[in-house]
Design a protein around this motif. Structure first.
Motif, mmCIF file in Angstrom:
data_model
loop_
_atom_site.group_PDB
_atom_site.id
_atom_site.type_symbol
_atom_site.label_atom_id
_atom_site.label_comp_id
_atom_site.label_asym_id
_atom_site.label_seq_id
_atom_site.Cartn_x
_atom_site.Cartn_y
_atom_site.Cartn_z
ATOM 1 N N ARG A 113 22.325 10.968 37.528
ATOM 2 C CA ARG A 113 22.508 12.405 37.320
ATOM 3 C C ARG A 113 23.394 12.662 36.095
ATOM 4 O O ARG A 113 24.342 11.940 35.841
ATOM 5 C CB ARG A 113 23.185 13.058 38.518
ATOM 6 C CG ARG A 113 22.319 13.099 39.729
ATOM 7 C CD ARG A 113 23.018 13.903 40.774
ATOM 8 N NE ARG A 113 22.241 13.935 41.988
ATOM 9 C CZ ARG A 113 22.618 14.536 43.074
ATOM 10 N NH1 ARG A 113 23.781 15.143 43.120
ATOM 11 N NH2 ARG A 113 21.865 14.533 44.136
ATOM 12 N N THR A 114 23.112 13.727 35.415
ATOM 13 C CA THR A 114 23.968 14.148 34.293
ATOM 14 C C THR A 114 24.684 15.420 34.712
ATOM 15 O O THR A 114 24.133 16.266 35.430
ATOM 16 C CB THR A 114 23.130 14.427 33.038
ATOM 17 O OG1 THR A 114 22.185 15.431 33.330
ATOM 18 C CG2 THR A 114 22.462 13.167 32.565
ATOM 19 N N TRP A 115 25.882 15.547 34.281
ATOM 20 C CA TRP A 115 26.632 16.758 34.608
ATOM 21 C C TRP A 115 26.946 17.464 33.325
ATOM 22 O O TRP A 115 27.334 16.833 32.359
ATOM 23 C CB TRP A 115 27.917 16.427 35.338
ATOM 24 C CG TRP A 115 28.573 17.662 35.896
ATOM 25 C CD1 TRP A 115 28.333 18.214 37.093
ATOM 26 C CD2 TRP A 115 29.548 18.505 35.256
ATOM 27 N NE1 TRP A 115 29.086 19.340 37.267
ATOM 28 C CE2 TRP A 115 29.861 19.545 36.131
ATOM 29 C CE3 TRP A 115 30.175 18.496 34.021
ATOM 30 C CZ2 TRP A 115 30.765 20.555 35.853
ATOM 31 C CZ3 TRP A 115 31.076 19.497 33.740
ATOM 32 C CH2 TRP A 115 31.372 20.519 34.645
ATOM 33 N N PRO A 116 26.832 18.691 33.222
ATOM 34 C CA PRO A 116 26.391 19.709 34.163
ATOM 35 C C PRO A 116 24.884 19.865 34.105
ATOM 36 O O PRO A 116 24.290 19.833 33.025
ATOM 37 C CB PRO A 116 27.103 20.950 33.690
ATOM 38 C CG PRO A 116 27.294 20.774 32.231
ATOM 39 C CD PRO A 116 27.420 19.307 32.009
ATOM 40 N N ASP A 117 24.308 20.059 35.218
ATOM 41 C CA ASP A 117 22.872 20.329 35.249
ATOM 42 C C ASP A 117 22.655 21.839 35.202
ATOM 43 O O ASP A 117 23.593 22.616 35.020
ATOM 44 C CB ASP A 117 22.229 19.686 36.489
ATOM 45 C CG ASP A 117 22.811 20.181 37.793
ATOM 46 O OD1 ASP A 117 23.677 21.081 37.748
ATOM 47 O OD2 ASP A 117 22.406 19.691 38.847
ATOM 48 N N VAL A 159 21.913 24.135 37.429
ATOM 49 C CA VAL A 159 22.555 24.924 38.474
ATOM 50 C C VAL A 159 24.053 25.066 38.178
ATOM 51 O O VAL A 159 24.635 26.152 38.306
ATOM 52 C CB VAL A 159 22.324 24.272 39.855
ATOM 53 C CG1 VAL A 159 23.101 24.989 40.947
ATOM 54 C CG2 VAL A 159 20.851 24.238 40.183
ATOM 55 N N ASP A 160 24.664 23.960 37.756
ATOM 56 C CA ASP A 160 26.080 24.012 37.419
ATOM 57 C C ASP A 160 26.329 24.926 36.225
ATOM 58 O O ASP A 160 27.301 25.696 36.210
ATOM 59 C CB ASP A 160 26.608 22.610 37.112
ATOM 60 C CG ASP A 160 26.613 21.727 38.343
ATOM 61 O OD1 ASP A 160 26.728 22.276 39.462
ATOM 62 O OD2 ASP A 160 26.519 20.496 38.183
ATOM 63 N N LEU A 161 25.485 24.862 35.227
ATOM 64 C CA LEU A 161 25.641 25.721 34.052
ATOM 65 C C LEU A 161 25.477 27.198 34.428
ATOM 66 O O LEU A 161 26.216 28.055 33.939
ATOM 67 C CB LEU A 161 24.643 25.343 32.966
ATOM 68 C CG LEU A 161 24.980 24.086 32.175
ATOM 69 C CD1 LEU A 161 23.863 23.775 31.185
ATOM 70 C CD2 LEU A 161 26.288 24.256 31.449
ATOM 71 N N GLY A 169 26.115 28.530 37.353
ATOM 72 C CA GLY A 169 27.308 28.899 38.123
ATOM 73 C C GLY A 169 28.519 29.114 37.232
ATOM 74 O O GLY A 169 29.273 30.084 37.380
ATOM 75 N N LEU A 170 28.716 28.202 36.270
ATOM 76 C CA LEU A 170 29.845 28.353 35.349
ATOM 77 C C LEU A 170 29.684 29.592 34.468
ATOM 78 O O LEU A 170 30.647 30.307 34.192
ATOM 79 C CB LEU A 170 29.985 27.103 34.479
ATOM 80 C CG LEU A 170 30.544 25.866 35.179
ATOM 81 C CD1 LEU A 170 30.489 24.654 34.246
ATOM 82 C CD2 LEU A 170 31.971 26.115 35.615
#
Length: 127
Positions: free
Chosen positions: A6-10, A12-14, A16-17
């Protein structure tokens, strides 16, 4: 799928941020806008109040003039003033009534008598 893959941020995370960042900017901006609108309403109400207050009479009631000694009235003071206030009022009157400034000796002598009496009354009231 392993955690290492997995890579962060995906996405969904982007999202949300980005939403939290927009919220962190939008809420204070909305607060400032509402504060500005409320402050303008406050100023408008204050202006209406000042118009109402302007209509009141500022004359001194008759009972105050009747109970104030003539020396205080001549100097433009009220009962309960201090010696410093008497001295300041006297100096303002001297500039106008002194014979060297265009006043008469009689008016200046009357002012002197009023000043001495006012100083005596003011010093008795504030020992």
């Amino acid at each position: 799928m392993l955690l290492a893959d997995r890579t962060w941020p995906d996405a969904v995370d982007l999202a949300g941020l980005g939403g939290l960042g927009a919220l962190a900017i939008a809420l204070p901006a909305l607060g400032y806008a509402l504060l500005y609108l409320d402050y303008r309403a406050y100023l408008r109400s204050l202006r209406r109040a000042l118009v109402l207050v302007r209509g009141y009479a500022v004359a001194v009631p008759e009972w105050v003039r009747r109970d104030t000694p003539p020396c205080f009235v001549a100097l433009g003071l009220s009962r309960g003033c201090t010696t410093a206030e008497v001295l300041a009022a006297y100096r303002a009157q001297v500039k106008r009534l002194h014979p060297d400034a265009g006043g008469t000796r009689r008016a200046f002598a009357r002012l002197q008598n009023h000043f001495e009496e006012a100083m005596r009354l003011a010093s008795d009231a504030h020992p």
